[in-house]
Design an enzyme around this catalytic site. Structure first.
Site, short mmCIF file in Angstrom:
data_model
loop_
_atom_site.label_atom_id
_atom_site.label_comp_id
_atom_site.label_asym_id
_atom_site.label_seq_id
_atom_site.Cartn_x
_atom_site.Cartn_y
_atom_site.Cartn_z
N TRP A 246 -9.86 -3.48 -1.55
CA TRP A 246 -9.69 -2.18 -0.91
C TRP A 246 -11.00 -1.42 -0.97
O TRP A 246 -11.65 -1.37 -2.01
CB TRP A 246 -8.59 -1.42 -1.67
CG TRP A 246 -8.31 -0.05 -1.18
CD1 TRP A 246 -8.09 0.34 0.11
CD2 TRP A 246 -8.19 1.14 -1.98
NE1 TRP A 246 -7.84 1.69 0.16
CE2 TRP A 246 -7.89 2.20 -1.11
CE3 TRP A 246 -8.30 1.41 -3.34
CZ2 TRP A 246 -7.70 3.51 -1.55
CZ3 TRP A 246 -8.11 2.72 -3.78
CH2 TRP A 246 -7.81 3.74 -2.89
N LYS B 9 3.31 3.95 -0.47
CA LYS B 9 3.92 3.07 0.54
C LYS B 9 5.40 2.85 0.26
O LYS B 9 6.23 2.97 1.16
CB LYS B 9 3.23 1.70 0.59
CG LYS B 9 1.75 1.64 0.32
CD LYS B 9 0.88 2.45 1.25
CE LYS B 9 -0.57 2.08 1.10
NZ LYS B 9 -1.30 2.85 0.09
N ASP C 212 -3.87 -3.32 -10.00
CA ASP C 212 -3.65 -2.25 -9.03
C ASP C 212 -2.36 -2.62 -8.31
O ASP C 212 -2.30 -3.63 -7.59
CB ASP C 212 -4.82 -2.15 -8.05
CG ASP C 212 -4.68 -0.98 -7.09
OD1 ASP C 212 -5.64 -0.70 -6.34
OD2 ASP C 212 -3.61 -0.32 -7.08
#
Lengths: 466, 460
Positions: A194, A311, A275
């Site tokens: 990311w 999300k 993560d």
């Protein structure tokens, strides 16, 4: 300590003098001139001796301190959405940022979230400051969701959990902790990862290096490369791992590969740092998506885990997440938690309450929790359907024999298409398909209805553009 | 006790050397050498208060407003705004700079409804995580683009200011501010510090309702400060956490800022809605920096966003929506202004009542400072040890620098009705007697006074 700071300041008189010189110097430059704000050019004796007369004083005030500040580059991810908004073509498709859309390509607020918010509104809760570590009910719920309520690490109170500003904020707290207590230790991040990971460690002044991850030849995991690079890193490094639904590629290790990764991390005395931004969103099952984290915890390893509810609960803008540090003792966990709080206080004092309450309400109510699980399965299911349709369309159209099955093997919101920068540019410029330049598309922004169109675009870009 | 805040900020984490990284056995921990962090001097008070089982406990520590029943207050305008926004909006990420609408409205409050700077787009502004986040972003920005600079912070100040600039790695100095003898502003020493600072220094100023002292410069004094800042080319960074909440009139509370703007300074401002809109836990605020022109403002804003992105990506939406809903609707905005005035008036009323009661007792001493000071805090002059005693024995929670938030009627009634309170009075007289030996006017009166005076003064 304050006096120590003062002596520090007076030890560098040249610093303050250069400010003065620069201010005076600036008055002589044209306003259009952009130079670094506090450049190191030596003082010009004539200026130093000049006193602040009335005219020069006035001019000095009008010259900006920020003269030399240049535009920051646009964010590569969020910049895509901006470009998309500016496009007037009706066929345009936004496959840039990873925000879930329903089949009508509209943002989706989960039903359970609406219900939770109504409950909160009815109760008329106050808006008092949370404590620095956040909402207690949220911290409890989030750790249990991640590790399982009956996990020994929770029962033994070995997890330090602090509410954070979604994934970013939680990662940043951990990065600051690493900088403070492991000076010089490196974080190993996947190549690619990311985009904001590097920014976070840079700003936290934590050195990082990359381990191989994506294999463009197979459009899959370069497992040998990954293991080899983790092995080669200095002992006691932090290894940043995506718990599930790797962002950017969508490529996750298999359970067997996770075991081997844990082996090598233990062997090298590294610290795993997960993560977890997509728990529940990858496979549709909250527990299945946490299996990598649970595997490491079950081995008795100490680890860090950053979580996000952007999300999986659609709470993007509420900025709700957590940093968890699993320690070998309850005492260590208590101390670590206190230091995480010490880092958070000068950053934002205490975290925002709204998102935390939503999560606590959803997870804490059995009926709402079940509903959430169903909605998550629906969202993950829609993405799986879209992957299937895209794969089918590509396989039907492409007579070249290219293997598109990686689309089915990858998991989560994103897919690494294997398109290079020029090909990605073609996707945007010719087909009005917005994506990031490394070939990543967000399937969350794709509808079944648009799969054919996208397949055409990919085919064209892949075969006709190099 | 002013130094206490600094001491707390400085007595910090220990840097651990390499040895700890090579632990291999699972029974030892990577975190072996992590020491427990000291409790935050302000927020730690509430933690301790919440943990206290005593029914008589009172929290006059953290700066959060309470109504007459001792309950946290949610403003009517906020409830109405929440009703309107519930269920309607999606929760898509805000842009990195936050809600544009909310920032626009917030700038109007600080710079003026018809400010030319807003029209000319000269202000670089981003939504921030309340006042703390705004100060931290500015401190990081200062570090990045003015790496040789320091920050001058008033003595005393809000304890977290020291933490913020320290974690941003900007060296700090303090400047004189509070005069313990007069319980007012040490104006001449303040001006001396401004004059003696190197030209072009960065100063942190409290726009109104100085925290923790409640002592603000007068308008005349602000003009002098502004003039001297021009002479020296200093940069003024305003922390405005109490606009509207101090005098009841937002424009009046922004007077210091308006003076600096009129004088042509390019300032920075941290604004917070924690107190004046009661949005404490929502973390809504704004950081703004006045630039030379629009082009520069765009550049500076982009750099502020660049700093925010690796800290939290983009700011939380809920509180921002509440703010923009209220300030964007003339009726709701009017309601808000009314409610803010009620809160401010209540506190001013408490101060007036207290001062009148003390004057009525025929004291030869001056209680002027009680009404001269402004805002929700009072600087009592108690030492940390005395505070500890009040907490341990009487369950009165406050910060150890002697700062007390003005209590309200409810707490007063509850407190004085308990046997514990009655029993505590001789001991409290004792404390005040100790204070009187330092010839501070306040405690000398108390040492001679009857119990009911002790009650009233202690409560503030």
């Amino acid at each position: 300590m304050a006096s120590a700071m003062i002596s520090l300041a007076s030890a560098t008189p040249s610093a303050s003098l250069s400010v003065q010189e620069t201010l005076m110097g600036k008055t002589r430059l044209a306003s259009g001139c952009v130079s670094t704000l506090f450049n190191k050019e030596k003082g010009k004796p004539s200026i130093k001796k000049k006193s602040f007369g009335q005219i020069s004083m006035t001019v000095a005030v009008n010259v900006s301190r920020f003269e030399g500040i240049v535009m920051a580059p646009p964010d590569p991810i969020l910049g895509v959405s901006e470009a998309f908004r500016a496009d007037i073509d009706v066929k345009k498709l936004n496959l840039g940022v990873g925000a879930y859309r329903n089949e009508e390509l509209q943002p989706y607020v989960l039903d359970v979230v609406k219900k939770a918010e109504n409950l909160m509104l009815e109760r008329g809760e106050n808006k008092e400051y949370l404590s620095i570590e956040g909402l207690a009910a949220f911290n409890k719920a989030t750790a249990e969701l991640l590790f399982g309520a009956d996990n020994p690490v929770i029962e033994q109170q070995r997890v330090a959990t602090v509410q954070g500003l979604s994934g970013t904020g939680s990662l940043r707290l951990a990065a600051a902790l690493i900088e403070r207590y492991f000076p010089g230790a490196k974080v190993l991040i996947s190549s690619p990862t990311w985009g904001n990971h590097k920014n976070i460690f840079n700003d936290a002044r934590v050195p990082w290096s990359e381990y191989r991850y994506y294999d463009p030849k197979t459009v899959g995991l370069d497992f040998e490369g990954m293991i080899s690079d983790i092995k080669a890193a200095p002992e006691g490094s932090f290894v940043l791992l995506h718990g599930c639904a790797h962002n950017r590629t969508g490529i996750d290790p298999t359970p067997e590969q996770w075991e081997k990764i844990a082996d090598i991390i233990q062997e090298k005395n590294h610290i795993p740092f997960f993560d977890v931004a997509y728990q529940g969103f990858a496979s549709g099952s909250l527990d299945a998506d946490a299996s990598s984290v649970r595997l490491f915890a079950a081995r008795g390893m100490e680890l860090l885990v950053a979580q996000s509810y952007s999300k999986n609960l659609g709470l993007y803008a509420e900025r709700i997440g957590a940093i968890n540090v699993v320690c070998s003792s309850a005492d260590a966990a208590a101390r670590v938690k206190s230091q995480l709080k010490r880092i958070a206080r000068p950053m934002y004092s205490n975290p925002p309450v709204h998102g935390a309450r939503i999560v606590a309400n959803v997870v804490g109510d059995p009926a709402l929790f079940d509903e959430w699980k169903a909605e998550m399965e629906m969202m993950a299911g829609r993405i799986k359907n879209v992957r299937q349709k895209l794969f089918d369309s590509l396989s039907a159209k492409d007579k070249s024999g290219k293997d598109w099955s990686f689309i089915l093997k990858q998991i989560g919101m994103f897919s690494f298409t294997g398109l290079n920068k020029t090909q990605s540019d073609n996707m945007t410029n010719k087909w009005h398909v917005y994506m990031t330049k490394d070939g990543r598309i967000s399937l969350a922004g794709l509808s079944l209805a648009k799969c054919e169109y996208l397949a055409d675009a990919i085919m064209d870009s892949f075969h006709n553009v190099s | 006790m002013a130094g206490f805040g600094k001491a707390m900020a400085c007595r910090e984490h220990v840097r651990i050397r390499l040895g700890t990284r090579f632990m291999s056995s699972s029974s030892s921990s990577w975190w072996q050498s992590v020491e427990p962090a000291p409790k935050d001097p302000i927020l730690g008070v509430t933690e301790a208060f919440l943990a206290d089982p005593s029914p008589d406990k009172v929290n006059v520590g953290v700066g959060a407003y309470r109504d007459d029943n001792g309950k946290p207050v949610v403003l009517q305008c906020v409830r109405e705004a929440e009703r309107r926004i519930a269920g309607n909006l999606n929760m898509e990420y805000l842009p990195m700079g936050g809600s544009v609408k909310m920032v626009e409205e917030t700038l109007k409050l600080a710079y003026g409804e018809h400010s030319e700077f807003i029209k000319d787009k000269r202000i670089a502004a981003v939504q921030s995580l309340s006042g703390t986040g705004a100060c931290r972003l500015f401190a990081d920005f200062q570090k990045r683009f003015s790496p040789a600079s320091q920050i001058y912070i008033p003595d005393p100040t809000w304890a977290n200011h020291h933490n913020i600039w320290r974690d941003a790695q900007v060296p700090q100095r303090t400047y004189h501010y509070y005069h313990p003898e007069t319980k007012g502003l040490d104006f001449s020493a303040l001006m001396d510090d401004i004059k003696n600072a190197p030209n072009g220094s960065f100063f942190l100023l409290h726009a109104c309702a100085h925290n923790p002292t409640g002592v603000d410069p007068s308008e005349e004094q602000w003009r002098e400060i502004s003039h001297q800042f021009r002479v020296k080319g200093h940069f003024a960074f305003f922390d405005m956490a109490y606009q509207g909440f101090a005098s009841g009139d937002p424009d009046r509370d922004a007077k210091s800022i308006r003076i600096f703007l009129q004088d042509g300074h390019h300032i920075g401002i941290s604004q917070s809605y924690a107190k004046n809109m009661g949005l404490y836990g929502q973390r809504v605020g704004c950081l703004s920096v006045l630039c030379e022109d629009e082009k520069q403002a765009v550049a500076v804003k982009s750099q502020l966003q660049q700093l925010a992105r690796p800290m939290y990506s983009n700011p939380p939406v809920h509180g921002a929506l509440v703010v923009s809903t209220i300030l964007g609707d003339p009726e709701l905005k009017k309601l808000w202004l009314k409610e803010v005035k009620v809160m401010a008036d209540r506190i001013i009323g408490m101060r007036t009542m207290l001062r009148e009661n003390l004057d009525k007792l025929g004291s030869p001493l001056s209680w002027k400072h009680i009404t001269d000071q402004i805002g929700m805090f009072c600087y009592s002059g108690m030492t940390p040890e005395q505070v500890d005693r009040l907490t341990k024995e009487f369950h009165i929670y406050m910060t150890r620098n002697g700062r007390i938030r003005f209590a309200l009627n409810h707490e007063y009634r509850t407190l004085t009705s308990t046997p514990a309170w009655q029993a505590s009075i001789p001991a409290m007289l004792d404390i005040w007697q100790m204070l009187s030996t330092r010839s501070r006017g306040l405690p000398r009166l108390i040492a001679e006074a009857k119990p009911q005076i002790v009650e009233e003064v202690i409560l503030i």
